[in-house]
Design an enzyme around this catalytic site. Structure first.
Site, PDB file in Angstrom:
ATOM      1  N   ASP A   1      -2.675  -4.814 -17.426  1.00  0.00           N
ATOM      2  CA  ASP A   1      -2.040  -3.983 -17.107  1.00  0.00           C
ATOM      3  C   ASP A   1      -1.327  -3.762 -19.234  1.00  0.00           C
ATOM      4  O   ASP A   1      -1.108  -3.215 -20.063  1.00  0.00           O
ATOM      5  CB  ASP A   1      -0.761  -4.796 -17.620  1.00  0.00           C
ATOM      6  CG  ASP A   1      -0.503  -4.843 -16.308  1.00  0.00           C
ATOM      7  OD1 ASP A   1      -1.363  -4.273 -14.915  1.00  0.00           O
ATOM      8  OD2 ASP A   1       0.386  -6.256 -15.481  1.00  0.00           O
TER       9      ASP A   1
ATOM     10  N   ASN B   1       2.655   2.833  -2.462  1.00  0.00           N
ATOM     11  CA  ASN B   1       0.779   4.038  -3.611  1.00  0.00           C
ATOM     12  C   ASN B   1      -0.166   4.577  -2.964  1.00  0.00           C
ATOM     13  O   ASN B   1      -0.231   5.595  -2.720  1.00  0.00           O
ATOM     14  CB  ASN B   1       0.856   3.295  -4.917  1.00  0.00           C
ATOM     15  CG  ASN B   1       1.879   3.233  -5.438  1.00  0.00           C
ATOM     16  OD1 ASN B   1       2.769   4.133  -6.526  1.00  0.00           O
ATOM     17  ND2 ASN B   1       2.670   1.855  -5.936  1.00  0.00           N
TER      18      ASN B   1
ATOM     19  N   GLU C   1       6.995   5.752  -8.924  1.00  0.00           N
ATOM     20  CA  GLU C   1       5.266   5.407  -9.344  1.00  0.00           C
ATOM     21  C   GLU C   1       4.498   6.537  -7.915  1.00  0.00           C
ATOM     22  O   GLU C   1       3.907   7.046  -8.555  1.00  0.00           O
ATOM     23  CB  GLU C   1       5.208   4.383  -8.505  1.00  0.00           C
ATOM     24  CG  GLU C   1       5.607   3.534  -9.339  1.00  0.00           C
ATOM     25  CD  GLU C   1       5.121   1.623  -8.648  1.00  0.00           C
ATOM     26  OE1 GLU C   1       4.204   1.569  -8.669  1.00  0.00           O
ATOM     27  OE2 GLU C   1       6.204   1.350  -8.939  1.00  0.00           O
TER      28      GLU C   1
ATOM     29  N   GLY D   1       1.386  -1.596   0.075  1.00  0.00           N
ATOM     30  CA  GLY D   1       0.571  -0.177   0.052  1.00  0.00           C
ATOM     31  C   GLY D   1       1.166   1.744  -0.463  1.00  0.00           C
ATOM     32  O   GLY D   1       0.343   2.488   0.203  1.00  0.00           O
TER      33      GLY D   1
ATOM     34  N   LEU E   1      -9.960  -7.489 -13.056  1.00  0.00           N
ATOM     35  CA  LEU E   1     -11.935  -7.319 -13.101  1.00  0.00           C
ATOM     36  C   LEU E   1     -12.115  -7.203 -14.595  1.00  0.00           C
ATOM     37  O   LEU E   1     -11.524  -7.201 -15.186  1.00  0.00           O
ATOM     38  CB  LEU E   1     -11.981  -4.993 -13.016  1.00  0.00           C
ATOM     39  CG  LEU E   1     -11.192  -4.797 -11.586  1.00  0.00           C
ATOM     40  CD1 LEU E   1     -11.326  -3.680 -11.181  1.00  0.00           C
ATOM     41  CD2 LEU E   1     -12.006  -5.629 -10.312  1.00  0.00           C
TER      42      LEU E   1
ATOM     43  N   HIS F   1       1.595   0.487 -13.767  1.00  0.00           N
ATOM     44  CA  HIS F   1       2.057  -0.919 -13.000  1.00  0.00           C
ATOM     45  C   HIS F   1       3.943  -0.447 -13.135  1.00  0.00           C
ATOM     46  O   HIS F   1       3.942   0.418 -14.065  1.00  0.00           O
ATOM     47  CB  HIS F   1       1.796  -1.610 -14.371  1.00  0.00           C
ATOM     48  CG  HIS F   1       2.581  -2.382 -14.957  1.00  0.00           C
ATOM     49  ND1 HIS F   1       2.098  -3.868 -14.217  1.00  0.00           N
ATOM     50  CD2 HIS F   1       3.533  -3.326 -15.356  1.00  0.00           C
ATOM     51  CE1 HIS F   1       2.795  -5.038 -14.505  1.00  0.00           C
ATOM     52  NE2 HIS F   1       3.721  -4.946 -15.225  1.00  0.00           N
TER      53      HIS F   1
HETATM   54  C1  GRF Z   1       3.816  -1.379  -7.017  1.00  0.00           C
HETATM   55  O1  GRF Z   1       4.723  -1.393  -8.078  1.00  0.00           O
HETATM   56  C2  GRF Z   1       2.593  -1.430  -8.318  1.00  0.00           C
HETATM   57  O2  GRF Z   1       3.090  -0.384  -9.822  1.00  0.00           O
HETATM   58  C3  GRF Z   1       2.038  -2.902  -8.591  1.00  0.00           C
HETATM   59  O3  GRF Z   1       2.307  -3.163  -7.439  1.00  0.00           O
HETATM   60  C4  GRF Z   1       3.298  -2.814  -6.597  1.00  0.00           C
HETATM   61  C5  GRF Z   1       2.565  -2.007  -5.219  1.00  0.00           C
HETATM   62  O4  GRF Z   1       2.939  -1.417  -4.569  1.00  0.00           O
HETATM   63  N1  GRF Z   1       1.176  -2.559  -9.380  1.00  0.00           N
HETATM   64  P1  GRF Z   1       2.578  -0.821  -2.997  1.00  0.00           P
HETATM   65  O5  GRF Z   1       1.604  -1.746  -2.106  1.00  0.00           O
HETATM   66  O6  GRF Z   1       1.464  -0.202  -3.572  1.00  0.00           O
HETATM   67  O7  GRF Z   1       3.637  -0.598  -1.681  1.00  0.00           O
END
Ligand code: GRF
Length: 192
Positions: free
Chosen positions: A149, A21, A178, A19, A97, A113
């Site tokens: 993706d 992000n 990210e 989590g 989904l 991604h």
């Molecule tokens: C990230 O690298 C995202 O791009 C991918 O999964 C990872 C999730 O990381 N889809 P987090 O859970 O946000 O730390």
């Protein structure tokens, strides 16, 4: 797709794991001029560390761990409607989904991604990138379709790979990017 105007848009973030992000999106959403409010976090994994970010920020969260995707989706749609959710951000959400869910939701769904899509869709991205001796990798925020993706790209950022990089350092480097890219892409997606 319905047009949205006015106040902050009620947004749900879907997670399955750490989590980070989610954390960065929450932080950005607290800024006055950021267009969304995180009103709901959905996790399909009761042990996801990311749930703590929802708890710490007093954000409503739901754990929906139905094995069958059809059950996950029908439960989720009801909760989304109840909470007036008009945007979904997938952030480390490990399920695909269905087309029906995407159509039924009616609003935008975004995903991040850790590769330069369309290259390296799917799992073990960094491992495969390193194995192929790529000089660059990166991350991509895109619209979600029912193909893994694969939807239209909103924003992408390149990261240089150095000789000393391994999976761990590359993951860390890209995650940092990210956390900047996803909030930017949210703003951009909501302008269009
Ligand atoms: C990230 O690298 C995202 O791009 C991918 O999964 C990872 C999730 O990381 N889809 P987090 O859970 O946000 O730390």
């Amino acid at each position: 797709m319905e047009k949205l105007t006015g106040k902050k848009i009620d947004t749900a973030v879907f997670i399955s794991g750490s989590g980070s992000n989610l954390n960065s999106i929450i932080k950005n959403s607290l800024k006055k001029n950021f267009p969304i409010k995180i009103s709901l976090v959905i996790s399909n994994n009761k042990n996801a560390y990311g749930i703590n970010y929802a708890k710490n920020n007093k954000i409503k969260f739901k754990i929906i761990n139905s094995k069958k995707m059809i059950n996950f989706e029908s439960k989720t749609l009801i909760i989304l409607k109840k909470n007036n959710i008009k945007l979904i951000c997938l952030a480390g959400f490990m399920k695909v989904l269905s087309d029906k869910f995407i159509k039924d939701f009616k609003y935008k769904i975004l995903n991040i991604h850790p590769s330069l899509l369309p290259k390296y869709k799917g799992l073990n991205t960094h491992k495969r990138v390193l194995k192929n001796k790529e000089k660059f990798s990166g991350c991509t925020v895109h619209y979600v379709t029912n193909k893994l993706d694969s939807g239209r790209v909103i924003l992408q950022k390149k990261v240089r790979i150095i000789k000393a990089d391994n999976e761990k350092t590359l993951r860390k480097k890209i995650l940092k990017i990210e956390h900047l890219l996803y909030p930017k892409a949210i703003k951009l997606a909501l302008k269009n």
